[in-house]
Design a protein around this motif. Structure first.
Motif, PDB file in Angstrom:
ATOM      1  N   LYS A  70       0.797  -1.227   0.000  1.00 28.10           N
ATOM      2  CA  LYS A  70       0.000   0.000   0.000  1.00 28.10           C
ATOM      3  C   LYS A  70       0.835   1.286   0.000  1.00 28.10           C
ATOM      4  CE  LYS A  70      -4.036   2.094   2.228  1.00 28.10           C
ATOM      5  NZ  LYS A  70      -3.430   3.430   2.447  1.00 28.10           N
ATOM      6  N   PRO A  71       1.897   1.409   0.797  1.00 31.56           N
ATOM      7  CA  PRO A  71       2.669   2.661   0.757  1.00 31.56           C
ATOM      8  C   PRO A  71       3.275   2.943  -0.618  1.00 31.56           C
ATOM      9  CG  PRO A  71       3.218   1.393   2.717  1.00 31.56           C
ATOM     10  CD  PRO A  71       2.397   0.497   1.842  1.00 31.56           C
ATOM     11  N   PHE A  72       3.671   1.906  -1.330  1.00 36.54           N
ATOM     12  CA  PHE A  72       4.260   2.102  -2.655  1.00 36.54           C
ATOM     13  C   PHE A  72       3.193   2.424  -3.698  1.00 36.54           C
ATOM     14  CE2 PHE A  72       7.395  -0.305  -0.313  1.00 36.54           C
ATOM     15  CZ  PHE A  72       8.570   0.340  -0.644  1.00 36.54           C
ATOM     16  N   ILE A  73       2.023   1.831  -3.546  1.00 38.75           N
ATOM     17  CA  ILE A  73       0.915   2.191  -4.436  1.00 38.75           C
ATOM     18  C   ILE A  73       0.579   3.668  -4.250  1.00 38.75           C
ATOM     19  CG2 ILE A  73      -1.552   1.836  -4.890  1.00 38.75           C
ATOM     20  CD1 ILE A  73      -1.119  -1.132  -4.115  1.00 38.75           C
ATOM     21  N   ASP A  74       0.493   4.102  -2.996  1.00 36.59           N
ATOM     22  CA  ASP A  74       0.159   5.498  -2.715  1.00 36.59           C
ATOM     23  C   ASP A  74       1.242   6.444  -3.222  1.00 36.59           C
ATOM     24  OD1 ASP A  74      -2.144   4.593  -1.499  1.00 36.59           O
ATOM     25  OD2 ASP A  74      -1.353   4.761   0.551  1.00 36.59           O
ATOM     26  N   GLU A  75       2.510   6.074  -3.016  1.00 35.42           N
ATOM     27  CA  GLU A  75       3.603   6.926  -3.493  1.00 35.42           C
ATOM     28  C   GLU A  75       3.578   7.007  -5.015  1.00 35.42           C
ATOM     29  OE1 GLU A  75       8.460   7.576  -3.174  1.00 35.42           O
ATOM     30  OE2 GLU A  75       7.593   5.636  -2.642  1.00 35.42           O
TER      31      GLU A  75
END
Length: 309
Positions: A70-75
């Motif tokens: 999720k953090p990489f999708i958001d970034e």
């Protein structure tokens, strides 16, 4: 090479220069159009040619969870990414893969590379949930050869029929499916693709599917005897536009390595930690990618790419 190169530390010298002392060719990333996730090297099959060395229970790269992704999708979304793609191993061995796809596909189109056999077939009820996302989820299924027995030589008896069943189940549910195949030495690519289109006729495709052909990449940590790519090669044989089409110019791959999420230059170089470009996408996109991995030559010479963008 100028004399100053002798002051460069040996590891950095190997990164920046070829064995003959010529400046190594490189790609400077320009935009993050596609983000790949490696869901883990665990697979239900143990193909001897697998470019990831995947097999049952393999842990070289760990299984990715929604909390990992999720953090990489958001970034990536903040950076203007256009597509998310997922590879393995076999992605449907990862427990959270459907949850990850449900989240990612609410924001951008997604593509999943799969062998379409038991792990996928056992989760079709969950896969159907992906039909309700804002953006489409598509699949690329591996059919290594158009003859079932030759496909099964590497993947195991019955694998071809299982993959065909998986393709039919996905198409029946309304998903878009493309086909990945191996290139044959000296092939007439158009003729081979025509054979594949004849093969899949009757499986339920509304129109002939996209077929993505891959050259031999060799197994992880192997050393292939290929020509070195120099700076001169990149300007003599490729235009600026051609260099921008290299996969490492517009995409990155996130992997779980030793329990930590890391960003690699592309989908083909995760067996070499020199291509670990950092812990964030912002950091990775600023890094120049030196074309020193033997698989870089396939991109240079054949235009090989895992992307369908």
């Amino acid at each position: 090479m100028d004399g100053s190169a002798t002051t460069v530390p040996s590891d950095l010298k190997k990164w920046l220069y070829t064995p003959k002392g010529e400046k190594r060719g490189y790609i400077q990333p320009h935009a993050l159009k596609e983000l790949w996730f490696h869901t883990g090297t665990a697979c239900n099959l143990a193909c001897p040619f697998c470019l990831e060395g995947s097999k049952p229970g393999d842990t070289r790269l760990g299984l990715v969870t929604l909390d990992d992704a999720k953090p990489f999708i958001d970034e990536a979304l903040a950076m203007g990414v256009e597509q998310f793609s997922f590879t393995g191993g076999e992605p449907f061995i990862a427990k959270d893969i459907v949850k990850i796809l449900l989240y990612a596909a609410e924001h951008r189109p997604c593509m999943v590379l799969t062998n379409a056999t038991a792990p996928l077939l056992s989760r079709l009820a969950q896969v159907e949930l992906l039909l309700k996302t804002k953006h489409p989820v598509s699949f690329r299924v591996s059919l290594d050869h158009f003859e079932a027995d030759k496909h099964d030589e590497g993947r195991g008896k019955g694998s071809f029929d299982a993959a065909v069943k998986g393709i039919k189940e996905l198409l029946k549910r309304g998903f878009n499916v493309s086909i990945a195949r191996h290139m044959i030495d000296g092939e007439d690519s158009a003729a081979v693709d025509a054979v594949y289109h004849s093969l899949v006729d009757g499986m339920g495709f509304a129109q002939p599917p996209k077929i993505v052909a891959f050259p031999e990449f060799s197994t992880p940590f192997s050393e292939a005897d290929v020509p070195q790519i120099t700076e001169n090669c990149m300007t003599e044989f490729h235009t600026e536009g051609g260099r921008r089409d290299f996969m490492c110019a517009f995409s990155k791959m996130v992997v779980k390595q030793d329990g930590h999420m890391r960003v690699y230059a592309c989908t083909l170089v995760d067996d070499n930690k020199d291509y670990d470009l950092g812990g964030t996408l912002d950091e990775a996109m600023k890094a120049r990618v030196m074309l020193g991995h033997h698989r870089c030559y396939s991109c240079f010479a054949y235009g090989a790419s895992c992307s369908e963008t």
